[in-house]
Design a protein around this motif. Sequence first.
Motif, PDB file in Angstrom:
ATOM      1  N   LYS A   1       0.817  -1.265  -0.161  1.00 12.26           N
ATOM      2  CA  LYS A   1       0.049   0.049   0.022  1.00 12.26           C
ATOM      3  C   LYS A   1       0.712   1.302  -0.184  1.00 12.26           C
ATOM      4  N   LYS A   2       2.091   1.285   1.048  1.00 13.39           N
ATOM      5  CA  LYS A   2       2.790   2.496   0.898  1.00 13.39           C
ATOM      6  C   LYS A   2       3.502   2.748  -0.605  1.00 13.39           C
ATOM      7  N   LEU A   3       3.995   1.841  -1.342  1.00 12.70           N
ATOM      8  CA  LEU A   3       4.419   2.064  -2.671  1.00 12.70           C
ATOM      9  C   LEU A   3       3.487   2.425  -3.406  1.00 12.70           C
ATOM     10  N   LEU A   4       2.124   1.796  -3.289  1.00 15.76           N
ATOM     11  CA  LEU A   4       1.248   2.335  -4.688  1.00 15.76           C
ATOM     12  C   LEU A   4       0.769   3.848  -4.294  1.00 15.76           C
ATOM     13  N   GLU A   5       0.774   4.214  -2.940  1.00 17.26           N
ATOM     14  CA  GLU A   5       0.215   5.321  -2.658  1.00 17.26           C
ATOM     15  C   GLU A   5       1.449   6.481  -3.117  1.00 17.26           C
ATOM     16  N   LYS A   6       2.830   5.954  -3.191  1.00 16.55           N
ATOM     17  CA  LYS A   6       3.802   6.864  -3.691  1.00 16.55           C
ATOM     18  C   LYS A   6       3.724   7.154  -5.074  1.00 16.55           C
ATOM     19  N   ILE A   7       3.377   5.827  -5.737  1.00 14.00           N
ATOM     20  CA  ILE A   7       3.135   6.026  -7.273  1.00 14.00           C
ATOM     21  C   ILE A   7       1.968   6.868  -7.697  1.00 14.00           C
ATOM     22  N   LEU A   8       0.824   6.825  -6.734  1.00 15.84           N
ATOM     23  CA  LEU A   8      -0.237   7.820  -7.157  1.00 15.84           C
ATOM     24  C   LEU A   8      -0.075   9.300  -6.816  1.00 15.84           C
ATOM     25  N   LYS A   9       0.983   9.595  -6.116  1.00 17.14           N
ATOM     26  CA  LYS A   9       1.314  10.863  -5.683  1.00 17.14           C
ATOM     27  C   LYS A   9       2.235  11.430  -6.957  1.00 17.14           C
ATOM     28  N   ASN A  10       2.646  10.509  -7.830  1.00 15.24           N
ATOM     29  CA  ASN A  10       3.491  11.225  -8.728  1.00 15.24           C
ATOM     30  C   ASN A  10       2.606  11.740  -9.851  1.00 15.24           C
ATOM     31  N   PRO A  11       2.757  13.071 -10.169  1.00 17.06           N
ATOM     32  CA  PRO A  11       1.829  13.949 -11.147  1.00 17.06           C
ATOM     33  C   PRO A  11       1.758  13.133 -12.307  1.00 17.06           C
ATOM     34  N   GLN A  12       2.969  12.583 -12.961  1.00 12.47           N
ATOM     35  CA  GLN A  12       2.678  12.061 -14.173  1.00 12.47           C
ATOM     36  C   GLN A  12       1.917  11.109 -14.250  1.00 12.47           C
ATOM     37  N   ASN A  13       1.943  10.246 -13.245  1.00 14.39           N
ATOM     38  CA  ASN A  13       1.367   8.922 -13.033  1.00 14.39           C
ATOM     39  C   ASN A  13      -0.258   9.146 -12.863  1.00 14.39           C
ATOM     40  N   ARG A  14      -0.428  10.348 -12.019  1.00 18.04           N
ATOM     41  CA  ARG A  14      -1.842  10.648 -11.803  1.00 18.04           C
ATOM     42  C   ARG A  14      -2.599  11.057 -13.175  1.00 18.04           C
ATOM     43  N   THR A  15      -1.852  11.874 -13.784  1.00 19.78           N
ATOM     44  CA  THR A  15      -2.297  12.454 -15.111  1.00 19.78           C
ATOM     45  C   THR A  15      -2.675  11.392 -15.930  1.00 19.78           C
ATOM     46  N   TYR A  16      -1.799  10.267 -16.104  1.00 19.72           N
ATOM     47  CA  TYR A  16      -1.885   9.026 -16.995  1.00 19.72           C
ATOM     48  C   TYR A  16      -3.120   8.646 -16.598  1.00 19.72           C
ATOM     49  N   LEU A  17      -3.256   8.073 -15.210  1.00 21.26           N
ATOM     50  CA  LEU A  17      -4.532   7.169 -14.635  1.00 21.26           C
ATOM     51  C   LEU A  17      -5.782   7.941 -14.904  1.00 21.26           C
ATOM     52  N   LEU A  18      -5.599   9.376 -14.829  1.00 22.26           N
ATOM     53  CA  LEU A  18      -6.995  10.112 -14.776  1.00 22.26           C
ATOM     54  C   LEU A  18      -7.347   9.940 -16.507  1.00 22.26           C
ATOM     55  N   SER A  19      -6.448   9.950 -17.410  1.00 23.95           N
ATOM     56  CA  SER A  19      -6.808  10.090 -18.822  1.00 23.95           C
ATOM     57  C   SER A  19      -7.214   8.544 -19.069  1.00 23.95           C
ATOM     58  N   LYS A  20      -7.080   7.458 -18.217  1.00 19.60           N
ATOM     59  CA  LYS A  20      -7.653   6.222 -18.460  1.00 19.60           C
ATOM     60  C   LYS A  20      -8.992   6.285 -17.755  1.00 19.60           C
ATOM     61  N   GLY A  21      -9.426   7.075 -17.123  1.00 18.25           N
ATOM     62  CA  GLY A  21     -10.723   7.119 -16.512  1.00 18.25           C
ATOM     63  C   GLY A  21     -10.688   6.689 -14.740  1.00 18.25           C
ATOM     64  N   TYR A  22      -9.405   6.725 -14.270  1.00 19.53           N
ATOM     65  CA  TYR A  22      -9.310   6.589 -12.956  1.00 19.53           C
ATOM     66  C   TYR A  22      -9.673   7.648 -11.995  1.00 19.53           C
ATOM     67  N   CYS A  23     -10.320   7.485 -10.964  1.00 17.35           N
ATOM     68  CA  CYS A  23     -10.716   8.712  -9.917  1.00 17.35           C
ATOM     69  C   CYS A  23      -9.744   8.771  -8.916  1.00 17.35           C
ATOM     70  N   VAL A  24      -8.498   9.347  -9.650  1.00 12.97           N
ATOM     71  CA  VAL A  24      -7.251   9.381  -8.568  1.00 12.97           C
ATOM     72  C   VAL A  24      -7.565  10.413  -7.589  1.00 12.97           C
TER      73      VAL A  24
END
Length: 192
Positions: A69-92
Amino acid sequence: MGFDETIIHCGAPALCGIKSACLFSMSDKNFTDGCKKIHQWQWQFSKEKKFFVPVKKSDGRFLLFVYDKKLLEKILKNPQNRTYLLSKGYCVEKGLSCVLAELLHRLSVNENFPHEVGVFLGYPLEDVVGFEEHGAENFKYSGIWKVYGDKESAIRRMNLYRNCTETCMKLLASGLSVPLATKKYHQKGVTK
């Protein structure tokens, strides 16, 4: 390969806290046979914020999503990852629980893995996007994943994951349980 060996062979890097997640398939029978062990291990691993999530597939297989969980939360805090996942329809903006629920839903209903699963597995975003854009061609290196970006960094990371798995497999073969093998890995002073 027995159930414990499968868990270590496929999930050790996430259980040892050096990889955000691992995802692997097993038959319904193997999962059912090992389900009791997962429940026993879950309380031990949950103290370290590591979790097992089974995903039932329509063909009778199970996918097992093992994550830190800690590492996944770190991934989700990364702005580029957030933007990418948002573009894929994820509710980041709603956090990890919402994002994971969407991923697990997609894994359960889709025949193929969605490309973005690589982000959750801790692969560099440039490699996830490269795979998506090039259809598994024109890569610089092929190992645990296809590398389109920094080859040397990716090879170092893959070697770290392989070493973790090999070390934990040896510890398991020496008689340690899955939780003790991953704990012993940390005691050996192995770092990210």
